[in-house]
Design a protein around this motif. Sequence first.
Motif, PDB file in Angstrom:
ATOM      1  N   VAL A   1       0.849  -1.184   0.000  1.00 31.88           N
ATOM      2  CA  VAL A   1       0.000   0.000   0.000  1.00 31.88           C
ATOM      3  C   VAL A   1       0.883   1.233   0.000  1.00 31.88           C
ATOM      4  CG1 VAL A   1      -0.158   0.068   2.532  1.00 31.88           C
ATOM      5  CG2 VAL A   1      -1.983   1.083   1.155  1.00 31.88           C
ATOM      6  N   GLN A   2       0.393   2.292  -0.581  1.00 34.98           N
ATOM      7  CA  GLN A   2       1.155   3.534  -0.571  1.00 34.98           C
ATOM      8  C   GLN A   2       1.064   4.203   0.792  1.00 34.98           C
ATOM      9  OE1 GLN A   2      -0.286   5.868  -3.961  1.00 34.98           O
ATOM     10  NE2 GLN A   2       1.668   5.452  -4.965  1.00 34.98           N
ATOM     11  N   ALA A   3       2.087   4.965   1.106  1.00 35.99           N
ATOM     12  CA  ALA A   3       2.091   5.716   2.361  1.00 35.99           C
ATOM     13  C   ALA A   3       0.837   6.587   2.444  1.00 35.99           C
ATOM     14  CB  ALA A   3       3.341   6.575   2.438  1.00 35.99           C
ATOM     15  N   GLY A   4       0.259   6.599   3.637  1.00 32.94           N
ATOM     16  CA  GLY A   4      -0.988   7.326   3.839  1.00 32.94           C
ATOM     17  C   GLY A   4      -2.223   6.475   3.650  1.00 32.94           C
ATOM     18  N   GLY A   5      -2.039   5.299   3.083  1.00 31.97           N
ATOM     19  CA  GLY A   5      -3.162   4.399   2.831  1.00 31.97           C
ATOM     20  C   GLY A   5      -3.521   3.563   4.040  1.00 31.97           C
ATOM     21  N   SER A   6      -4.438   2.624   3.822  1.00 29.69           N
ATOM     22  CA  SER A   6      -4.953   1.790   4.916  1.00 29.69           C
ATOM     23  C   SER A   6      -4.943   0.320   4.533  1.00 29.69           C
ATOM     24  CB  SER A   6      -6.392   2.195   5.252  1.00 29.69           C
ATOM     25  OG  SER A   6      -6.465   3.539   5.679  1.00 29.69           O
TER      26      SER A   6
ATOM     27  N   ALA B   1       1.914   2.787  16.845  1.00 29.81           N
ATOM     28  CA  ALA B   1       0.580   2.441  16.372  1.00 29.81           C
ATOM     29  C   ALA B   1      -0.508   3.318  16.984  1.00 29.81           C
ATOM     30  CB  ALA B   1       0.277   0.981  16.688  1.00 29.81           C
ATOM     31  N   ARG B   2      -0.224   3.851  18.138  1.00 28.13           N
ATOM     32  CA  ARG B   2      -1.247   4.597  18.880  1.00 28.13           C
ATOM     33  C   ARG B   2      -1.756   5.780  18.064  1.00 28.13           C
ATOM     34  NH1 ARG B   2       1.575   5.150  23.154  1.00 28.13           N
ATOM     35  NH2 ARG B   2       1.027   3.095  23.977  1.00 28.13           N
ATOM     36  N   GLY B   3      -3.075   5.859  17.929  1.00 32.94           N
ATOM     37  CA  GLY B   3      -3.681   6.952  17.187  1.00 32.94           C
ATOM     38  C   GLY B   3      -3.891   6.662  15.711  1.00 32.94           C
ATOM     39  N   ARG B   4      -3.232   5.634  15.185  1.00 32.24           N
ATOM     40  CA  ARG B   4      -3.381   5.295  13.764  1.00 32.24           C
ATOM     41  C   ARG B   4      -3.989   3.909  13.544  1.00 32.24           C
ATOM     42  NH1 ARG B   4       1.155   4.653  10.761  1.00 32.24           N
ATOM     43  NH2 ARG B   4       2.384   3.992  12.570  1.00 32.24           N
ATOM     44  N   PHE B   5      -3.702   3.007  14.462  1.00 35.88           N
ATOM     45  CA  PHE B   5      -4.179   1.628  14.323  1.00 35.88           C
ATOM     46  C   PHE B   5      -5.254   1.343  15.368  1.00 35.88           C
ATOM     47  CE2 PHE B   5       0.194  -0.117  12.713  1.00 35.88           C
ATOM     48  CZ  PHE B   5       0.157   0.811  11.681  1.00 35.88           C
ATOM     49  N   THR B   6      -6.161   0.435  15.022  1.00 34.69           N
ATOM     50  CA  THR B   6      -7.200   0.014  15.948  1.00 34.69           C
ATOM     51  C   THR B   6      -7.302  -1.500  15.930  1.00 34.69           C
ATOM     52  OG1 THR B   6      -8.477   2.036  15.529  1.00 34.69           O
ATOM     53  CG2 THR B   6      -9.622   0.206  16.596  1.00 34.69           C
ATOM     54  N   ILE B   7      -7.220  -2.097  17.116  1.00 34.54           N
ATOM     55  CA  ILE B   7      -7.374  -3.541  17.230  1.00 34.54           C
ATOM     56  C   ILE B   7      -8.755  -3.843  17.794  1.00 34.54           C
ATOM     57  CG2 ILE B   7      -6.318  -3.641  19.546  1.00 34.54           C
ATOM     58  CD1 ILE B   7      -5.103  -6.367  18.679  1.00 34.54           C
ATOM     59  N   THR B   8      -9.412  -4.805  17.180  1.00 34.10           N
ATOM     60  CA  THR B   8     -10.728  -5.235  17.639  1.00 34.10           C
ATOM     61  C   THR B   8     -10.774  -6.754  17.675  1.00 34.10           C
ATOM     62  OG1 THR B   8     -11.609  -5.115  15.392  1.00 34.10           O
ATOM     63  CG2 THR B   8     -11.948  -3.190  16.785  1.00 34.10           C
ATOM     64  N   ARG B   9     -11.799  -7.272  18.333  1.00 34.01           N
ATOM     65  CA  ARG B   9     -11.865  -8.713  18.544  1.00 34.01           C
ATOM     66  C   ARG B   9     -13.308  -9.183  18.448  1.00 34.01           C
ATOM     67  NH1 ARG B   9      -8.568 -11.883  23.258  1.00 34.01           N
ATOM     68  NH2 ARG B   9      -9.476 -13.959  22.998  1.00 34.01           N
TER      69      ARG B   9
ATOM     70  N   ASN C   1      -4.417   2.685   9.616  1.00 36.69           N
ATOM     71  CA  ASN C   1      -4.647   3.885   8.822  1.00 36.69           C
ATOM     72  C   ASN C   1      -3.398   4.744   8.783  1.00 36.69           C
ATOM     73  OD1 ASN C   1      -7.404   3.185   8.462  1.00 36.69           O
ATOM     74  ND2 ASN C   1      -7.958   4.178  10.403  1.00 36.69           N
ATOM     75  N   ASN C   2      -3.349   5.619   7.790  1.00 36.88           N
ATOM     76  CA  ASN C   2      -2.230   6.559   7.663  1.00 36.88           C
ATOM     77  C   ASN C   2      -0.896   5.823   7.745  1.00 36.88           C
ATOM     78  OD1 ASN C   2      -0.901   9.003   7.400  1.00 36.88           O
ATOM     79  ND2 ASN C   2      -1.032   9.499   9.569  1.00 36.88           N
TER      80      ASN C   2
END
Length: 125
Positions: free
Chosen positions: A12-17, A63-71, A83-84
Motif C-alpha cells: 500500500v502507498q504511504a498514507g493508505g490503509s 501504532a497509537r492513534g493510527r491503528f485500531t485492534i478489535t476482537r 490507517n495513515n
Amino acid sequence: QVQLVESGGGSVQAGGSLTLSCRAYGDKASMTAMAWFRQPSGGQRELVAGITSGGGTAYGNSARGRFTITRNNNQNTIYLQMNNLRLEDTGVYYCYAGWAEGRVWVQMLGSGGSWGQGTQVTVTS
C-alpha cells in the motif's frame, strides 16, 4: 494447542490503509489475549497492539492513534485496522494468542502462547 491463520497483508502507498485479520482455532481457554507484533527486515519483533478477551486494548507507541485492534470472540478473530500507514510500518506482521491477564497483561504478550505464520505489509512511497 492453538492455530492462528492470518490474512490481509499486502502493499500500500504511504498514507493508505490496510486491515489484517487473524482467526484462532483450538483451545480457547488458553487465549485470554491476542495481539499483533511486527518485525521489520533485519529488526526485532515489537508489539503493535494487543487485546484481551474482555476487550481491553494496548498499543505500541508507533501504532497509537493510527491503528485500531478489535476482537470478535464468537469467531475467535482479531482485526487490525491500520490507517495513515508510514514507510516504517513495513514488515512482517505476526498474530499472537496466549495467556495474559492482570495488571501486567501487556508485558506478558509474546511469552509462550502461539504464533501465526506472518503476513507481509509493505508501505511504499
